[in-house]
Design a protein around this motif. Structure first.
Motif, PDB file in Angstrom:
ATOM      1  N   GLY A 134     -20.405 -29.605 -24.685  1.00 35.65           N
ATOM      2  CA  GLY A 134     -21.424 -28.787 -24.040  1.00 35.65           C
ATOM      3  C   GLY A 134     -21.772 -27.567 -24.866  1.00 35.65           C
ATOM      4  O   GLY A 134     -20.906 -26.982 -25.525  1.00 35.65           O
ATOM      5  N   LEU A 135     -23.025 -27.204 -24.855  1.00 35.07           N
ATOM      6  CA  LEU A 135     -23.523 -26.023 -25.560  1.00 35.07           C
ATOM      7  C   LEU A 135     -24.462 -25.265 -24.639  1.00 35.07           C
ATOM      8  O   LEU A 135     -25.244 -25.867 -23.917  1.00 35.07           O
ATOM      9  CB  LEU A 135     -24.322 -26.422 -26.801  1.00 35.07           C
ATOM     10  N   SER A 136     -24.384 -23.956 -24.708  1.00 31.76           N
ATOM     11  CA  SER A 136     -25.316 -23.133 -23.963  1.00 31.76           C
ATOM     12  C   SER A 136     -25.482 -21.816 -24.714  1.00 31.76           C
ATOM     13  O   SER A 136     -24.491 -21.193 -25.106  1.00 31.76           O
ATOM     14  CB  SER A 136     -24.772 -22.868 -22.557  1.00 31.76           C
ATOM     15  N   SER A 150     -14.396 -31.690 -24.460  1.00 31.61           N
ATOM     16  CA  SER A 150     -13.499 -32.273 -23.457  1.00 31.61           C
ATOM     17  C   SER A 150     -13.296 -33.776 -23.670  1.00 31.61           C
ATOM     18  O   SER A 150     -13.895 -34.590 -22.986  1.00 31.61           O
ATOM     19  CB  SER A 150     -14.045 -32.001 -22.063  1.00 31.61           C
ATOM     20  N   PRO A 151     -12.436 -34.155 -24.616  1.00 34.54           N
ATOM     21  CA  PRO A 151     -12.156 -35.574 -24.817  1.00 34.54           C
ATOM     22  C   PRO A 151     -11.285 -36.137 -23.689  1.00 34.54           C
ATOM     23  O   PRO A 151     -10.549 -35.393 -23.035  1.00 34.54           O
ATOM     24  CB  PRO A 151     -11.406 -35.594 -26.148  1.00 34.54           C
ATOM     25  N   LEU A 152     -11.386 -37.441 -23.463  1.00 32.51           N
ATOM     26  CA  LEU A 152     -10.532 -38.080 -22.460  1.00 32.51           C
ATOM     27  C   LEU A 152     -10.137 -39.473 -22.900  1.00 32.51           C
ATOM     28  O   LEU A 152     -10.781 -40.085 -23.749  1.00 32.51           O
ATOM     29  CB  LEU A 152     -11.195 -38.094 -21.089  1.00 32.51           C
ATOM     30  N   VAL A 161      -8.596 -33.478 -21.566  1.00 36.54           N
ATOM     31  CA  VAL A 161      -8.254 -32.121 -21.992  1.00 36.54           C
ATOM     32  C   VAL A 161      -9.561 -31.384 -22.243  1.00 36.54           C
ATOM     33  O   VAL A 161     -10.574 -32.006 -22.566  1.00 36.54           O
ATOM     34  CB  VAL A 161      -7.356 -32.095 -23.254  1.00 36.54           C
ATOM     35  N   GLN A 162      -9.526 -30.082 -22.069  1.00 35.28           N
ATOM     36  CA  GLN A 162     -10.757 -29.326 -22.286  1.00 35.28           C
ATOM     37  C   GLN A 162     -10.482 -28.009 -22.982  1.00 35.28           C
ATOM     38  O   GLN A 162      -9.418 -27.414 -22.821  1.00 35.28           O
ATOM     39  CB  GLN A 162     -11.504 -29.107 -20.983  1.00 35.28           C
ATOM     40  N   TYR A 163     -11.453 -27.607 -23.754  1.00 35.10           N
ATOM     41  CA  TYR A 163     -11.430 -26.313 -24.426  1.00 35.10           C
ATOM     42  C   TYR A 163     -12.820 -25.712 -24.293  1.00 35.10           C
ATOM     43  O   TYR A 163     -13.826 -26.400 -24.514  1.00 35.10           O
ATOM     44  CB  TYR A 163     -11.072 -26.449 -25.908  1.00 35.10           C
ATOM     45  N   ARG A 164     -12.879 -24.436 -23.905  1.00 32.38           N
ATOM     46  CA  ARG A 164     -14.167 -23.754 -23.761  1.00 32.38           C
ATOM     47  C   ARG A 164     -14.102 -22.410 -24.480  1.00 32.38           C
ATOM     48  O   ARG A 164     -13.156 -21.653 -24.304  1.00 32.38           O
ATOM     49  CB  ARG A 164     -14.496 -23.517 -22.285  1.00 32.38           C
ATOM     50  N   TYR A 165     -15.117 -22.148 -25.254  1.00 35.43           N
ATOM     51  CA  TYR A 165     -15.253 -20.883 -25.973  1.00 35.43           C
ATOM     52  C   TYR A 165     -16.498 -20.180 -25.440  1.00 35.43           C
ATOM     53  O   TYR A 165     -17.568 -20.789 -25.346  1.00 35.43           O
ATOM     54  CB  TYR A 165     -15.405 -21.134 -27.476  1.00 35.43           C
ATOM     55  N   ASN A 190     -11.376 -17.689 -24.611  1.00 31.47           N
ATOM     56  CA  ASN A 190     -11.003 -19.088 -24.819  1.00 31.47           C
ATOM     57  C   ASN A 190     -10.322 -19.599 -23.555  1.00 31.47           C
ATOM     58  O   ASN A 190      -9.369 -18.984 -23.076  1.00 31.47           O
ATOM     59  CB  ASN A 190     -10.034 -19.209 -25.990  1.00 31.47           C
ATOM     60  N   ASP A 191     -10.808 -20.700 -23.030  1.00 34.67           N
ATOM     61  CA  ASP A 191     -10.209 -21.341 -21.861  1.00 34.67           C
ATOM     62  C   ASP A 191      -9.731 -22.717 -22.293  1.00 34.67           C
ATOM     63  O   ASP A 191     -10.349 -23.361 -23.142  1.00 34.67           O
ATOM     64  CB  ASP A 191     -11.237 -21.524 -20.739  1.00 34.67           C
ATOM     65  N   TYR A 192      -8.664 -23.180 -21.681  1.00 30.99           N
ATOM     66  CA  TYR A 192      -8.187 -24.526 -21.976  1.00 30.99           C
ATOM     67  C   TYR A 192      -7.548 -25.111 -20.728  1.00 30.99           C
ATOM     68  O   TYR A 192      -7.086 -24.385 -19.851  1.00 30.99           O
ATOM     69  CB  TYR A 192      -7.215 -24.532 -23.158  1.00 30.99           C
ATOM     70  N   GLY A 193      -7.555 -26.431 -20.662  1.00 30.12           N
ATOM     71  CA  GLY A 193      -6.999 -27.072 -19.485  1.00 30.12           C
ATOM     72  C   GLY A 193      -6.755 -28.550 -19.697  1.00 30.12           C
ATOM     73  O   GLY A 193      -7.079 -29.121 -20.742  1.00 30.12           O
ATOM     74  N   ILE A 194      -6.198 -29.149 -18.663  1.00 28.37           N
ATOM     75  CA  ILE A 194      -5.895 -30.577 -18.675  1.00 28.37           C
ATOM     76  C   ILE A 194      -6.126 -31.118 -17.265  1.00 28.37           C
ATOM     77  O   ILE A 194      -5.862 -30.413 -16.283  1.00 28.37           O
ATOM     78  CB  ILE A 194      -4.448 -30.821 -19.167  1.00 28.37           C
ATOM     79  N   SER A 195      -6.669 -32.333 -17.178  1.00 30.24           N
ATOM     80  CA  SER A 195      -7.011 -32.913 -15.877  1.00 30.24           C
ATOM     81  C   SER A 195      -6.655 -34.390 -15.817  1.00 30.24           C
ATOM     82  O   SER A 195      -7.415 -35.230 -16.298  1.00 30.24           O
ATOM     83  CB  SER A 195      -8.505 -32.769 -15.593  1.00 30.24           C
TER      84      SER A 195
END
Length: 185
Positions: free
Chosen positions: A43-45, A56-58, A73-77, A90-95
């Motif tokens: 995603g880009l904005s 966010s690869p899965l 997994v996700q990473y957001r800048y 920087n945000d990161y997470g796992i789902s």
């Protein structure tokens, strides 16, 4: 105005993307490789207030032709431009998730999200908190060729709690909407 329009378009088309998955036929004794599916999102904005990049690869496993489980997994800048000097987080997470195809192209999905979220409070200070969310809902997946597809998902965040004065949360509503185009690998 142009930047805002580009931002809205990028947010609506390039949000988190699901992997290519549907109710494909499986052989009588499918191999491990035939059961694995991959994908992800990018995603880009860009705006006058902030720039946002999300990856966010899965990877998932088809337990049956209708039932699948996986992990994303996700990473957001985020670069906030309203601060001087500019400030980034920087945000990161796992789902982990479970998805069940009711009737192609409609599916149900449940997921647990662990998110480590950072939010600026001044030009040199930020808050970092961990959020645990349980989300469930349904969606629609329409293949567009062999490795691509369009999806729309609406989930409810059962762990949502509105922020009190001075608090920060990653979600401003218990409803989580994701719309986009798949990015199968």
């Amino acid at each position: 105005m142009k930047k805002t329009l580009i931002t809205l378009l990028a947010m609506s088309v390039c949000t988190l993307a699901m992997a290519q998955w549907g109710e494909e036929e499986m052989s009588d004794k499918p191999t491990f490789r035939e059961r694995i599916f991959t994908g992800g999102g990018f995603g880009l904005s860009f705006s006058n207030y902030y720039d946002f990049i999300s990856v966010s690869p899965l990877i998932g496993y088809k337990v049956t032709p209708k039932l699948a489980a996986g992990i994303q997994v996700q990473y957001r800048y985020t670069k906030y431009k309203e601060f001087t000097p500019k400030f980034s987080t920087n945000d990161y997470g796992i789902s982990p998730f479970v998805r069940y195809s009711i009737y192609a192209p409609i599916f149900l999905q449940a997921e647990y999200e662990y998110l480590n979220y950072e939010y600026p409070i001044t030009t040199s200070e930020s808050i970092r908190k961990t959020y645990n969310s349980f989300l469930a809902g349904g969606g629609f997946f329409q293949p567009i060729g062999r490795h691509a597809g369009f999806y729309a998902v609406a989930m409810y965040n059962f762990s949502y709690r509105a922020a009190n004065y001075g608090e920060v949360t990653p979600y401003n509503s218990p409803l989580v909407l994701r719309v986009g185009v798949t990015a199968g690998f």
